[in-house]
Structures are given as C-alpha cells and as structure tokens.
Design an enzyme around this catalytic site. Structure first.
Site, PDB file in Angstrom:
ATOM      1  N   ASP A 156      -8.335  -9.047   3.774  1.00 44.19           N
ATOM      2  CA  ASP A 156      -8.139  -8.085   4.474  1.00 44.19           C
ATOM      3  C   ASP A 156      -9.001  -7.768   5.853  1.00 44.19           C
ATOM      4  O   ASP A 156      -9.945  -7.174   5.669  1.00 44.19           O
ATOM      5  CB  ASP A 156      -8.033  -6.674   3.853  1.00 44.19           C
ATOM      6  CG  ASP A 156      -7.378  -5.684   4.887  1.00 44.19           C
ATOM      7  OD1 ASP A 156      -7.072  -5.908   5.951  1.00 44.19           O
ATOM      8  OD2 ASP A 156      -7.609  -4.489   4.496  1.00 44.19           O
ATOM      9  N   ARG A 163      -6.064 -11.024  -5.641  1.00 44.46           N
ATOM     10  CA  ARG A 163      -5.389 -10.420  -4.500  1.00 44.46           C
ATOM     11  C   ARG A 163      -5.455 -11.401  -3.409  1.00 44.46           C
ATOM     12  O   ARG A 163      -4.603 -11.432  -2.659  1.00 44.46           O
ATOM     13  CB  ARG A 163      -6.197  -9.141  -3.990  1.00 44.46           C
ATOM     14  CG  ARG A 163      -5.705  -8.611  -2.606  1.00 44.46           C
ATOM     15  CD  ARG A 163      -6.406  -7.493  -2.148  1.00 44.46           C
ATOM     16  NE  ARG A 163      -6.208  -7.112  -0.503  1.00 44.46           N
ATOM     17  CZ  ARG A 163      -6.646  -6.102  -0.260  1.00 44.46           C
ATOM     18  NH1 ARG A 163      -7.286  -5.163  -0.961  1.00 44.46           N
ATOM     19  NH2 ARG A 163      -6.645  -5.856   1.143  1.00 44.46           N
ATOM     20  N   GLU A 210     -12.443  -2.766  12.068  1.00 43.03           N
ATOM     21  CA  GLU A 210     -12.489  -1.906  10.766  1.00 43.03           C
ATOM     22  C   GLU A 210     -13.653  -2.522   9.717  1.00 43.03           C
ATOM     23  O   GLU A 210     -14.393  -1.416   9.284  1.00 43.03           O
ATOM     24  CB  GLU A 210     -11.036  -2.249  10.240  1.00 43.03           C
ATOM     25  CG  GLU A 210     -11.182  -1.320   8.597  1.00 43.03           C
ATOM     26  CD  GLU A 210      -9.789  -1.443   7.803  1.00 43.03           C
ATOM     27  OE1 GLU A 210      -8.776  -2.120   8.616  1.00 43.03           O
ATOM     28  OE2 GLU A 210      -9.700  -0.898   6.825  1.00 43.03           O
ATOM     29  N   GLU A 235       0.704  -1.244  -0.075  1.00 43.54           N
ATOM     30  CA  GLU A 235      -0.029   0.178   0.069  1.00 43.54           C
ATOM     31  C   GLU A 235       0.668   1.273  -0.077  1.00 43.54           C
ATOM     32  O   GLU A 235       0.659   2.117   0.727  1.00 43.54           O
ATOM     33  CB  GLU A 235      -1.039   0.051   1.320  1.00 43.54           C
ATOM     34  CG  GLU A 235      -1.858  -1.298   1.167  1.00 43.54           C
ATOM     35  CD  GLU A 235      -2.878  -1.174   2.269  1.00 43.54           C
ATOM     36  OE1 GLU A 235      -2.536  -0.754   3.408  1.00 43.54           O
ATOM     37  OE2 GLU A 235      -4.206  -1.709   2.056  1.00 43.54           O
TER      38      GLU A 235
HETATM   39  O1  GCW Z   1      -7.095  -3.024   6.433  1.00 42.70           O
HETATM   40  C1  GCW Z   1      -6.134  -2.215   5.876  1.00 42.70           C
HETATM   41  C2  GCW Z   1      -6.378  -0.953   6.129  1.00 42.70           C
HETATM   42  C3  GCW Z   1      -5.133   0.103   6.452  1.00 42.70           C
HETATM   43  C4  GCW Z   1      -3.929  -0.552   6.865  1.00 42.70           C
HETATM   44  C5  GCW Z   1      -3.631  -1.942   6.380  1.00 42.70           C
HETATM   45  C6  GCW Z   1      -2.506  -2.800   7.066  1.00 42.70           C
HETATM   46  C7  GCW Z   1      -2.310   0.094   8.443  1.00 42.70           C
HETATM   47  O2  GCW Z   1      -7.514  -0.367   5.591  1.00 42.70           O
HETATM   48  O3  GCW Z   1      -5.333   1.147   6.995  1.00 42.70           O
HETATM   49  O4  GCW Z   1      -2.762   0.196   7.316  1.00 42.70           O
HETATM   50  O5  GCW Z   1      -4.914  -2.821   6.115  1.00 42.70           O
HETATM   51  O6  GCW Z   1      -2.821  -3.617   7.536  1.00 42.70           O
HETATM   52  O7  GCW Z   1      -1.132  -2.679   6.638  1.00 42.70           O
END
Ligand code: GCW
Length: 666
Positions: free
Chosen positions: A353, A324, A381, A274
C-alpha cells in the site's frame, strides 16, 4: 482577488522574449471545442507573458505577410496516436499538428512551456506521442468537502453535499490538461452516503456541466461507484451481480445516466476491500461483479475500472502464513482472461500500500489477457503527507522500468501499461491526487512537482525524473539556472532521504495507526492489517521466500529466484522479502544494524542539506513561497529527528548492539 495561485501556469511577464513575435496571429480552421480551448490558452499565455492579443483567423494565407509570425493549429491524420503532436517552426511559422483535437491542445501547452523556460522557438522541431492511453487522476474527495488522505485543504469538487463548479474548478482542469491528464475521477473510491446518489437524477445537472467543462480540455469524467447501490438507494435487498432484478436495476440506472451525460467515461470500483461491498458477499467472483457492470455500460462506450486492492483486513498478527502481499495476486491472477473488454484492472504499484519502497506488484507481467492500469499515489499518505518534501517521480520511474520478463522484449511495466506488450488500448496510469483547496493546491509548494510530474511521466515515460523536475521548476519559477539546479537537487534528494530516516530496506509501515503520520515502530505490529515487520532480538524482516509465505514465487523467473535468494535479492528490498539477523553483512561491509543506524543519521543530515540549499536561493523565488517551504522544511527536520531517534532506539533496545560510531541513541 483569487485566493490561490496557478502553480506552473502562473505566467510571468517576459516582454523581452524575442520569439513572442510568433504569437501575433493564431491560424486555425478547426471548430472543435478542444481546439477553441487551445486557441484560448495560447491567447491567455500571450496576454499574460507579453501583453499581446493575438489576431485569430482561419485564413491560411495573407498576401502582405505570408506565413510570418504566426502559430497554425492543423489536424494531420499522419499522427495516429491519440493525443500525439508535432511542432515545427519553418519560415516564420509555427505549426502544431495532431491527429485529434486534444493533441493540438497538448501541443499548445508544450509550446507555452518552452516560452516559460525562455527557450527559442525558431527552428523548433518537437514530437511527443503519449505512452499511456489513459492518464488519470483519482480524487478521494467526499461530498461533505473532506478528502480521504488529503493533505492540501478541503475539496474543490464538493461542499456540503453539493458539486462545486467555479473558477477554481476550471483552473484545476487547466492544470490537469496542461500536463496531459485525460481522465478524472472526482469522488472517493470509498463511496457512501450522498456519493452513492451521484448516479441518480439528483446530481444530473451539475455532473453534466462538470463533464462538459472537462471535455472542453480533452478530459473525461469518471465516478466512483458503490457496488451495493441497489440496496443502499433503497430499491432492492440484494446486490448479487447474477440476480436478474439487480441486473435490470443497473441497466435502467445506467441507461438514464448515459442518456443525460453521454460523455461520462464510466466508473472506478473498490469492491470487497476494507469493508466496501462487493461480489464476495454473494459468492461471486470479481470477474462476475465487474463484467455485469461493464455489460450495462457497454452500449455507451463506458469503462469499468476495477481496483485490485483486495485483501483480508481482519488478519491475526500471530498468523505468519497469511500474507497481505500475496492477496491481489491470489485474488486476480486466476481470473485472467475472464474480464470483459471494457473492464480494466487498476493495480497499485506495489503489493502492499504505497509504502516508501515496495517491490512491483507481481500482477504486472503475469496478467496477459486483462487490461491494466498502474495506480500510484501522489497524495503522500506514507511519504510525508505533503509536509515533508518527497519527489516521487524517481520511484515511479523505477516501477515503470522494472523488467517483468513476461516477454523477451517489451516486458517492462511501462510497456505493459502503455499497451505495447499485449496490444491493449484500455490501459495506462492513475494517480491518487494530491490536490485540495489550499492556496498552492498541494500543501507543500514542492509537492506540485509530483502532480506536474505524474502527468508528464504518464505522457512521456522516457523522460527522466531530473528532466521533469527541471521543467516543472522553470515553468513555476522561471529559467534561472541557479534556482533550477538547487530545486532539482532538493527534489532528487528527497525520496532517498525520506526512505533513510523512516523505514529502511522495504519493511514499510512503522507509522502511527489511523493517520499514518509519524514514527510508531510497533504501531501496526499487533494489529489486524497484515502489515508487520516481525522484529525480535535477533533480527527483522518478513520471510516471504519459500520457507515463509511463498510470495517470491508469484514473480516470473528470473525475478522469483532473484528475490528468493538472499544474496541476489536487491538490498533495498531485503527486509521486505526476508527475515535477516542484525549481524548480517551488507554489500557495503556494514552489519544490518549498523546500516539501520547509519541511514537514519544520514537521512536527517540530508534534510539539513536540503535546508541549506533552499536558503541559498532566498530572493530568487517569491518570498511567500520561500517562507512556506522553509517552514515545512524546518518541520521536516524535527520530524526526521523524531523518526531517527525512535527507530534507532527501538532497534538498539531490541538488539543491544551499540552504534559503532558511538552516536547518541536513547
Ligand atoms: O492506503 C489506503 C488508505 C485508505 C484508502 C485505501 C484504498 C480510499 O489508507 O484511506 O481508501 O488505501 O486505496 O482504497
């Protein structure tokens, strides 16, 4: 006046408790700082619960009152698992045995938990040996005081570029230690700005103090690291791990840092993920990147915890081959065996995620020669952001209980990350923390059960989710049977309910982009993040079998075949693995579309039930907490209705198949 509560360490005054007599005297000969902490914690509990001030002595024997009414803290080499303890009551004396100081502290907290639950101590025999060697919290706190994906106020570690160290920090440390946490990363894995400079002299003094405060409770301090620090701190124009100048830069930085803070545990690194810098920029592998850093801190016993959350975040939604879900596996599997001994790979529980339902990451069981930590997220989240109640321990249990089939025995994820499968010691569990400066630490009062529960589960993976919920509940609200039953019921219903009214059958996402809160079925559908549901007028789901992205083949057999075959694929993950037509018959006999409609209606009904249950215990819990939770439950109901209506309407409009029960769909 304290502007926060002490969660499950808010001791109630219970002068009627008979076994308080044991707290008259605390005996120990040990001088270790963590044992001093244990003594202090027992004294505090005695004072707050019974108004007693225990006598503290190092004398084992007293003629007048031999062995009576006392608690002895005793080192015992017989308990060889670090942090393990045994508690025994015999002849009026309670002994807490452990092979190391932190085990004594954990034993003290376990004893206090029993007292909070008003369970008898007479005749007590209790032994707990931690399953996971590393039990960590990862805070995504930024130095300006904000928290990435934080849903409980601002940071209590940082403010305006400074490190905070005050009563709140100490109470945080107590809460963490009380459930067995032994490692804490205080800054966000996305490291930039001031946080890059945490490894410079500038923060040395505060970090040293922080490390010492944590150490007194058996917790090791870790930091997140910026891989491009050599460039960003303005010293070099490359961060290439193979470049000599880069290596000597790190060597010098680490030598200074560990000289000043010798008890620093090491670093958590998010690299090539990211937009974060990493070894890919220089054509190097993750093993080269991680090993270089590991090498520099090896002399000081430091660890590099390297995250596997690496994927292409600039994908084209039109491209159906790139997946992904495959990326962590594809990036790290070929490197098995190449990582240094003091490197640990930290692997998110699922391949995507932190969605409400995902399969277990296929790296578990496949990686055999690499230290591993299982990363979960108690910050909610994607599971209601601590506005919805969503008790995650049942999910974590399922993950830990998953058979990878990497061996005939000891093949579960819990075996692997406890080190039993591949005989490792640098492994365990980490949770992205859900705490902040809110009065109740976690925004939603019931979200504290996830914090407590994570620690308890990492320590004792065989506890059930119900047992943990009950324990949390009784420590927090006292041992009222009706309250415990009601709250446990709400907690146990909450994850399935959330799943029902949001995204079903493993498809995930369908959230508003950016803040990830609230329904937006196509929110990520035409975006670059690789998070698609692929719904059209005939059906929905991502084809991850051989005919699609081939992700199913990353699992060991028989899991690969189980997922490949639609008939054997667990239904709760059906849409994760396959594209399925709306008229597909589920095991219940319902069509897929009817299943989607039904679960969304049921999810809202479940929330209504939870509200009813909560209302039934009004007066049994502090009114302030009752009201806070009630308010959130009301919001949850409205929000669940919004989810239900958007999702159902979306699929009705796509499929044009009516709800068999004729309910209102828009
Ligand atoms: O879930 C995603 C989040 C990001 C986060 C990333 C990660 C810290 O939206 O905010 O960044 O994962 O785990 O690195």
């Amino acid at each position: 006046m304290m502007d926060y509560n002490l969660a499950w360490l808010s001791y109630r005054n219970i002068p009627w408790y008979e076994d308080r007599k044991f707290f008259q005297t605390i005996v120990t000969r040990e001088k270790h700082v963590v044992i001093k902490t244990a003594v202090a914690e027992l004294c505090r509990a005695a004072e707050e619960m019974f108004g007693m001030q225990p006598e503290i002595t190092d004398r084992q024997e007293r003629k007048d009152n031999f062995g009576k009414n006392r608690i002895c803290l005793v080192m015992d080499a017989g308990i060889s698992v670090a942090g393990g303890y045994r508690i025994e009551e015999y002849g009026g004396q309670i002994s807490i045995f452990s092979g190391d100081a932190s085990g004594i502290l954990y034993g003290a907290y376990a004893l206090v938990r029993r007292v909070q639950r008003e369970l008898p101590l007479t005749g007590l025999k209790l032994q707990e040996l931690p399953d996971m060697p590393l039990r960590m919290l990862n805070h995504w706190d930024n130095m300006d005081g904000s928290i990435e994906r934080g849903y409980a106020g601002s940071s209590f570690f940082f403010k305006e570029g400074e490190i905070l160290l005050n009563d709140r920090t100490r109470d945080y440390i107590r809460l963490a230690a009380s459930v067995g946490i032994n490692g804490v990363v205080i800054n966000n894995v996305n490291v930039s700005g001031d946080a890059t400079r945490l490894i410079t002299d500038e923060y040395e003094l505060s970090l040293k103090r922080m490390a010492a405060e944590l150490e007194a409770y058996g917790i090791t301090l870790y930091l997140s690291l910026n891989f491009a620090a050599p460039i960003e701190l303005g010293d070099l124009d490359t961060a290439d791990p193979e470049a000599e100048e880069v290596q000597s830069w790190w060597k010098e930085k680490m030598a200074r840092l560990f000289q000043r803070i010798p008890n620093l545990g090491g670093f958590l690194v998010k690299a090539d993920s990211e937009g974060r810098p990493g070894p890919f920029t220089y054509g190097r592998t993750h093993a080269q990147g991680a090993n270089m850093l590991a090498d520099m801190i090896k002399p000081y016993g430091g660890l590099i915890i390297w995250r596997c959350f690496v994927y292409n975040c600039t994908q084209d939604w039109r491209d159906k081959k790139t997946d992904r879900a495959r990326s962590a596996y594809d990036n790290f599997m070929p490197l098995d065996g190449q990582f240094a001994e003091n490197v640990i790979l930290q692997i998110k529980n699922g391949p995507m995620d932190f969605q409400v339902r995902e399969p277990v990451s296929p790296l578990f069981g496949s990686l055999e020669k690499t230290n591993q930590i299982l990363e979960v997220q108690i910050a909610q989240e994607y599971t209601g952001q601590q506005k919805h109640v969503c008790y995650l321990i049942p999910m974590f249990k399922e993950i830990l209980d998953f058979h990878t089939y990497c061996r005939k025995t000891k093949d579960k994820v819990s075996d692997i990350v406890s080190g039993r499968t591949f005989l490792q010691t640098e492994c365990g569990m980490a949770a992205v923390a859900n705490t902040g400066s809110d009065r109740n630490w976690t925004g939603h009062d019931l979200a504290a059960a996830n914090w407590f529960g994570f620690g308890r589960l990492a320590f004792s993976a065989s506890l059930t989710a119900e047992e943990i919920a009950e324990e949390w509940c009784e420590c927090t609200f006292g041992p009222d049977r009706e309250t415990t039953a009601a709250v446990t019921r709400i907690l146990m219903m909450s994850w399935p309910a959330y799943e029902k009214y949001t995204s079903v059958l493993g498809i995930g996402w369908m959230v508003n982009p950016g803040n990830h809160y609230g329904p937006n079925v196509d929110g990520y559908e035409y975006d670059r993040w690789g998070t698609y549901h692929r719904a059209d007028h005939r059906g929905i789901g991502v084809e991850r079998g051989r005919a699609g992205t081939g992700y199913t083949s990353t699992y060991l057999e028989p899991n690969a075949a189980m997922y490949e075959n639609i008939a054997s694929c667990p239904e709760e993950l059906l849409l994760f693995f396959h594209y399925i037509p709306y008229d597909y018959k589920m095991k219940s006999g319902k069509t897929l579309i009817q299943h989607i409609y039904d679960t969304h209606f049921e999810g809202v009904e479940d929330v209504e039930k939870m509200i009813g249950i909560w209302e039934g215990i009004r007066g049994k819990i502090p009114e302030e907490i009752f009201r806070r939770v009630k308010e959130r439950l009301n919001h949850q109901r409205e929000h669940a209705e919004e989810w239900r209506d958007q999702v159902n309407t979306y699929f009705y409009r796509k499929s044009f198949i009516a709800d068999e029960k004729g309910r209102k769909i828009y």
